[in-house]
Design an enzyme around this catalytic site. Structure first.
Site, PDB file in Angstrom:
ATOM      1  N   ASN A 129       8.044 137.162 101.875  1.00 43.06           N
ATOM      2  CA  ASN A 129       8.475 135.935 101.426  1.00 43.06           C
ATOM      3  C   ASN A 129       7.171 135.624 100.229  1.00 43.06           C
ATOM      4  OD1 ASN A 129      10.640 135.553 102.839  1.00 43.06           O
ATOM      5  ND2 ASN A 129       9.771 134.101 104.199  1.00 43.06           N
ATOM      6  N   ILE A 130       7.372 135.025  99.211  1.00 46.21           N
ATOM      7  CA  ILE A 130       6.588 134.830  97.902  1.00 46.21           C
ATOM      8  C   ILE A 130       6.478 133.239  98.136  1.00 46.21           C
ATOM      9  CG2 ILE A 130       7.014 137.047  96.863  1.00 46.21           C
ATOM     10  CD1 ILE A 130       8.481 135.166  94.832  1.00 46.21           C
TER      11      ILE A 130
ATOM     12  N   HIS B 119       4.623 141.096  99.265  1.00 49.66           N
ATOM     13  CA  HIS B 119       5.518 141.106  97.978  1.00 49.66           C
ATOM     14  C   HIS B 119       4.760 140.066  96.979  1.00 49.66           C
ATOM     15  CE1 HIS B 119       9.354 142.490  99.797  1.00 49.66           C
ATOM     16  NE2 HIS B 119       8.583 143.404  99.626  1.00 49.66           N
TER      17      HIS B 119
ATOM     18  N   CYS C  99      -4.102 134.493  80.352  1.00 53.98           N
ATOM     19  CA  CYS C  99      -5.439 134.574  81.070  1.00 53.98           C
ATOM     20  C   CYS C  99      -6.452 133.770  80.607  1.00 53.98           C
ATOM     21  CB  CYS C  99      -5.802 136.124  80.921  1.00 53.98           C
ATOM     22  SG  CYS C  99      -7.126 136.292  81.925  1.00 53.98           S
TER      23      CYS C  99
ATOM     24  N   ASN D 112      17.179 135.958 114.431  1.00 51.50           N
ATOM     25  CA  ASN D 112      17.889 136.181 112.821  1.00 51.50           C
ATOM     26  C   ASN D 112      19.150 135.642 113.250  1.00 51.50           C
ATOM     27  OD1 ASN D 112      17.662 136.904 110.506  1.00 51.50           O
ATOM     28  ND2 ASN D 112      19.095 138.602 110.658  1.00 51.50           N
ATOM     29  N   MET D 113      19.874 135.143 112.072  1.00 52.49           N
ATOM     30  CA  MET D 113      21.309 134.342 112.271  1.00 52.49           C
ATOM     31  C   MET D 113      22.153 135.285 112.822  1.00 52.49           C
ATOM     32  SD  MET D 113      21.063 131.270 111.722  1.00 52.49           S
ATOM     33  CE  MET D 113      22.895 130.707 111.274  1.00 52.49           C
ATOM     34  N   GLU D 114      22.016 136.814 112.496  1.00 56.02           N
ATOM     35  CA  GLU D 114      23.092 137.560 112.928  1.00 56.02           C
ATOM     36  C   GLU D 114      22.233 139.036 113.399  1.00 56.02           C
ATOM     37  OE1 GLU D 114      22.403 137.342 109.061  1.00 56.02           O
ATOM     38  OE2 GLU D 114      24.496 136.201 109.550  1.00 56.02           O
TER      39      GLU D 114
END
Length: 278
Positions: free
Chosen positions: A109-110, A126, A175, A243-245
């Protein structure tokens, strides 16, 4: 291979003995915080799916549009909060560290919700929505400005009818290193890019020493992260999937706990009766 178990008491016995716990997290851990995943049927921003915008080619072609997309995601995230799954992980790390035990979070996750929850030992494979990288000098910097630059104020609406803002490059985020002024990009790993080798090395080291691995809210289809837990399982270390599934990797794991992570994870990581709290 035997079907994975959903016996929480058995998992808790393994958890009580573990000294180095690796927790791999994906989009599912943040879904309960209301974070849009941009995957599946509803995964559109305007008329594009994330994989059409999150690429080096899209940024080279239209940096204004890509920055609108990421500006929208940054602004959404500033209003989101960690859910009970993030909090349970951070609390577990804090508690176990006082017992000489370690917890590392390896996240795809970001959104930085693990950081917001208080997780200290965090590997963001990531990247982060709240870091930028200069396309000229390569400098990486944390950036929580809202908006990230004046030209993006009020831009980024996800509605399909919204017109591109077409912001000139010189008005996009720049920048701030001395004399650089290069165009900034989000410090995230885009489709077609490779992961930071230093972070991958750190992940490999953690996976080599872990004696329990949790896979939380990840579909186990995005590589190379999808290989992390099966590698751990292959050397005989217990892996528990929350997990959900079921996922393509479920049958390789010792445990599988279906349901929302915010419900299943807190009791799994709560203090075990054998823990000595100093």
């Amino acid at each position: 291979m035997a079907r994975p178990s959903s016996n929480m008491a058995d998992f808790r016995e393994v958890f009580a003995k573990a000294k180095h716990i690796a927790i791999i997290t994906g989009a599912g851990v943040s879904a309960e915080s209301g974070v849009p995943t941009f995957r599946g049927a509803g995964g559109f921003w305007r008329k594009w799916q994330a994989q059409e915008l999150a690429t080096p080619e899209a940024f080279a072609r239209n940096p204004s549009r890509v920055w609108e997309f990421y500006h929208y995601r940054r602004e959404v995230m500033l209003s989101k909060h960690p859910n009970p799954a993030h909090i349970a992980i951070a609390e577990c790390e804090r508690r176990l560290s006082k017992q000489g035990r370690s917890v590392v979070v390896i996240t795809q996750n970001i959104d930085e919700l693990h950081r917001k929850a208080g997780t200290k030992h965090l590997l963001e494979i990531h990247g982060s929505l709240f870091k930028t990288r200069c396309t000229n000098c390569g400098n990486v910097a944390a950036n929580y400005k809202s908006p990230i630059c004046p030209a993006l104020a009020g831009k980024g609406a996800p509605d399909p009818e919204t017109q591109d803002a077409a912001i000139p490059v010189e008005e996009l985020p720049q920048c701030e290193e001395d004399g650089c002024n290069g165009l900034l990009r989000p410090h995230v790993v885009w489709f077609g890019e490779t992961l930071d080798p230093n972070i991958l090395t750190a992940v490999e080291k953690e996976l080599e020493i872990c004696d329990l691995c949790l896979v939380v809210g990840t579909s186990s289809v995005v590589y190379p992260a999808a290989m992390f837990a099966p590698q751990v399982s292959a050397r005989g270390v217990p892996v528990a999937e929350f997990n959900m599934e079921a996922t393509p990797a479920t049958n390789r794991f010792r445990f599988h706990f279906p349901g929302p992570c915010g419900t299943t994870l807190p009791p799994a990581l709560a203090r075990h009766e054998t823990e000595i709290i100093s």
